[in-house]
Enzyme design. Structure first.
Site, mmCIF file in Angstrom:
data_model
loop_
_atom_site.group_PDB
_atom_site.id
_atom_site.type_symbol
_atom_site.label_atom_id
_atom_site.label_comp_id
_atom_site.label_asym_id
_atom_site.label_seq_id
_atom_site.Cartn_x
_atom_site.Cartn_y
_atom_site.Cartn_z
ATOM 1 N N ASP A 389 90.088 53.298 51.884
ATOM 2 C CA ASP A 389 89.941 53.674 50.754
ATOM 3 C C ASP A 389 90.801 52.606 50.288
ATOM 4 O O ASP A 389 91.187 52.535 49.144
ATOM 5 C CB ASP A 389 91.904 54.030 50.756
ATOM 6 C CG ASP A 389 92.492 55.182 51.622
ATOM 7 O OD1 ASP A 389 92.219 55.610 52.071
ATOM 8 O OD2 ASP A 389 93.799 54.618 51.633
ATOM 9 N N ASP A 410 87.982 57.097 54.602
ATOM 10 C CA ASP A 410 87.774 57.844 53.496
ATOM 11 C C ASP A 410 88.015 56.398 52.563
ATOM 12 O O ASP A 410 88.977 56.548 51.436
ATOM 13 C CB ASP A 410 89.402 58.166 53.689
ATOM 14 C CG ASP A 410 89.725 58.880 54.293
ATOM 15 O OD1 ASP A 410 89.171 59.384 55.269
ATOM 16 O OD2 ASP A 410 91.573 59.363 55.403
#
Length: 571
Positions: A389, A410
């Protein structure tokens, strides 16, 4: 009689004298509500909300819906506070942190709803030119509520809060649907709401007029003042081309005169960035300009929602570095949103020549280097390093150019309309057995909102540590975080580290069946479409991806910044 209305079916007949025709009966009210709610995801809830409003005037009905949504969000805010109070001493640090965050973002939603109602005024017909912006704020209102739930890891609390704010989420979702129907109808009819009342239906324009109406003759946004353009252009190494390197190179104050100067050696007004941010005014019509001299600044920085129009620049993305190590996995009382090294909650943020890091490492799980919640964020020549992230493009409209972003899981994710252009994207080596995903878009609603990540003219490669193992560590272009995840990769060089299938599913979910993944005109060994997953679209023509260009994806202002950087409006 002159037909005044839009394609959602809310039609009012007005005679030449301006008087209303037709019977003002309950039946007309029911028909108006039925027509207005036809576009809503939850039609029953929409109709129930508007039933007490005894009017068939679309302006009054829509404003009543906004006020009802505001009331529902207020109740959700109160519910959150009472839930926190009820848990008392049984509440752990993480639960307290997430509930505090929920209260904060729900207050953001309330503030935006108040702005929407104020901007609408008494007559929606006077709000025609603002409709896209109103819809953008509404999307934020919905996203803030989603953020609250997304940050909750504990299953029981997640369930309780999900049910507690369910009604306000439904109303927010319906409100977006209604505004989407209005803006779509106006676009199709090539008419503004305020023109309708006057009967000025106009002539049919060129297809792109509405999309580019906020650009000047140079293709730059009218909302972005000459002063702002000069700021971005001057905030760089004097004499250097703005495209020098990608996220690297010099910076420096150039000719710009900052409002505040930050320097670790005491040669500025402040030694920390947070102190400089606190000195910026709230609701600032101008710019708060913060020059951060070379150095490594270990601190968490939050730009509050009311401290808008902040412009930060440094001496280079490898010279001026903001770093921290907060993470969900290693820092008690931390959520994904709260882990961010730099957290931008306000609108109009700009940054140039700065490095942003989260050094928690792969064992820290979610550990954000840079999170943006505010609308109209513009980032040039910066670098973002982390693992999971890294770059949380969470809300609003965001434009990135000439950046480096590195990570594992991600590492470009969020719920915004984001375009990343001419940038270097690096997959890193994470924990043993860990899989890399470049993107994870979080779009929860369908066609009614413009949310998604666009990678345009970028390079996707392995970093130095992963290089030797790039063919054994699995790396994908992305996976769908939410049901309507949207990601486009256009004109990009894709290295051989990317799996032949290109995209991955979200474990335990079927979001890939409703997600939108598009590739066009890419190159490199990882761009071969032969083995791509069947649910990813390999576009054959420019027309198929035209909606993902900067000019179209970041409307209505389109936000192209001069800043000494060549910006591609189209493909």
């Amino acid at each position: 009689l002159l037909v005044v209305g839009v394609a959602i079916g809310v039609v009012t007949f007005v005679n030449k004298g301006g008087g209303a025709g037709g019977d003002k009966t309950l039946n007309s009210h029911q028909k108006a509500v039925e027509s207005l709610c036809a576009s809503a995801t939850d039609k029953g809830s929409c109709a129930k909300t508007l039933d007490p409003v005894k009017s068939d005037d679309p302006s009054k009905l829509i404003k009543a819906f906004m006020l009802a949504t505001k009331d529902a969000v207020t109740k959700s805010t109160n519910f959150t506070a009472s839930t926190e109070e009820g848990m008392g001493k049984n509440m752990n640090a993480t639960s307290k942190a997430v509930l505090d965050y929920c209260k904060r973002v729900l207050m953001y939603a309330l503030e935006d709803l108040e702005t929407i109602v104020e901007e609408m005024g008494e007559d929606l017909q006077q709000s025609g030119s603002k409709m896209d912006q109103l819809k953008q704020w509404l999307t934020g209102v919905f996203n803030y509520q989603t953020d609250c739930i997304d940050d909750i890891e504990e299953s029981e609390l997640r369930k309780v809060m999900g049910e507690g704010i369910r009604h306000s989420k439904i109303l927010s979702s319906n409100a977006i649907d209604i505004f989407h129907a209005l803006t779509t109808a106006m676009s199709q009819m090539n008419v503004k709401v305020d023109d309708m009342k006057k009967g000025n239906l106009g002539e049919t324009p060129a297809p792109d007029r509405d999309l580019l109406e906020d650009l000047d003759q140079k293709g730059l946004p009218k909302w972005h003042s000459d002063k702002d353009r000069k700021l971005m252009a001057q905030a760089g190494r004097p004499g250097a081309p703005a495209d020098e390197g990608i996220g690297e190179g010099g910076g420096g104050g150039g000719k710009i005169k900052p409002t505040h100067v930050v320097a670790k050696d005491g040669s500025g007004q402040f030694k920390t960035i947070s102190e400089a941010v606190k000195a910026c005014p709230e609701k600032n019509p101008g710019r708060c300009i913060i020059y951060i001299k070379a150095g490594v600044y270990k601190e968490q920085v939050t730009i509050p929602k009311k401290v808008n129009n902040v412009f930060m620049f440094g001496d280079g993305a490898t010279q001026t570095i903001i770093t921290f190590d907060r993470s969900v996995g290693l820092s008690p009382g931390t959520t994904t949103s709260l882990s961010g090294t730099v957290q931008v909650e306000s609108e109009g943020f700009m940054a140039k020549w700065i490095g942003f890091q989260n050094t928690a490492g792969p064992l820290g799980n979610q550990a954000v280097a840079f999170r943006v919640n505010g609308d109209r964020a513009v980032i040039f020549n910066c670098r973002f390093d982390g693992y999971q992230d890294t770059l949380y493009v969470n809300n609003g409209r965001q434009f990135y150019r000439n950046i480096v972003v590195s990570g594992t899981v991600d590492f470009i994710n969020g719920k915004s309309a984001t375009v990343i252009q001419n940038s270097l994207i690096l997959c890193r080596k994470g924990s043993p057995g860990q899989t890399n995903h470049v993107t994870a878009d979080g779009k929860q609603k369908g066609k009614a909102v413009k949310i998604g990540i666009v990678l345009h003219n970028c390079r996707i490669m392995a970093d130095k540590e992963l290089e030797a193992d790039r063919l054994t560590v699995k790396s994908y272009l992305g996976r769908p975080w939410k049901p309507f995840a949207t990601t486009a990769v256009i004109g990009t060089e894709i290295g051989d580290l990317i799996q032949p299938t290109g995209w991955n599913e979200w474990q335990g979910e079927k979001f890939h069946l409703t997600a939108t993944y598009v590739e066009f005109n890419n190159r490199g060994p990882g761009a071969n479409p032969a083995a791509r997953v069947p649910w990813a679209k390999m576009a054959k023509s420019a027309a198929e991806v035209e909606r993902f260009t900067v000019a179209n994806w970041l409307t209505p202002a389109n936000w192209i910044q001069e800043a000494n950087v060549t910006v591609q409006l189209g493909l």
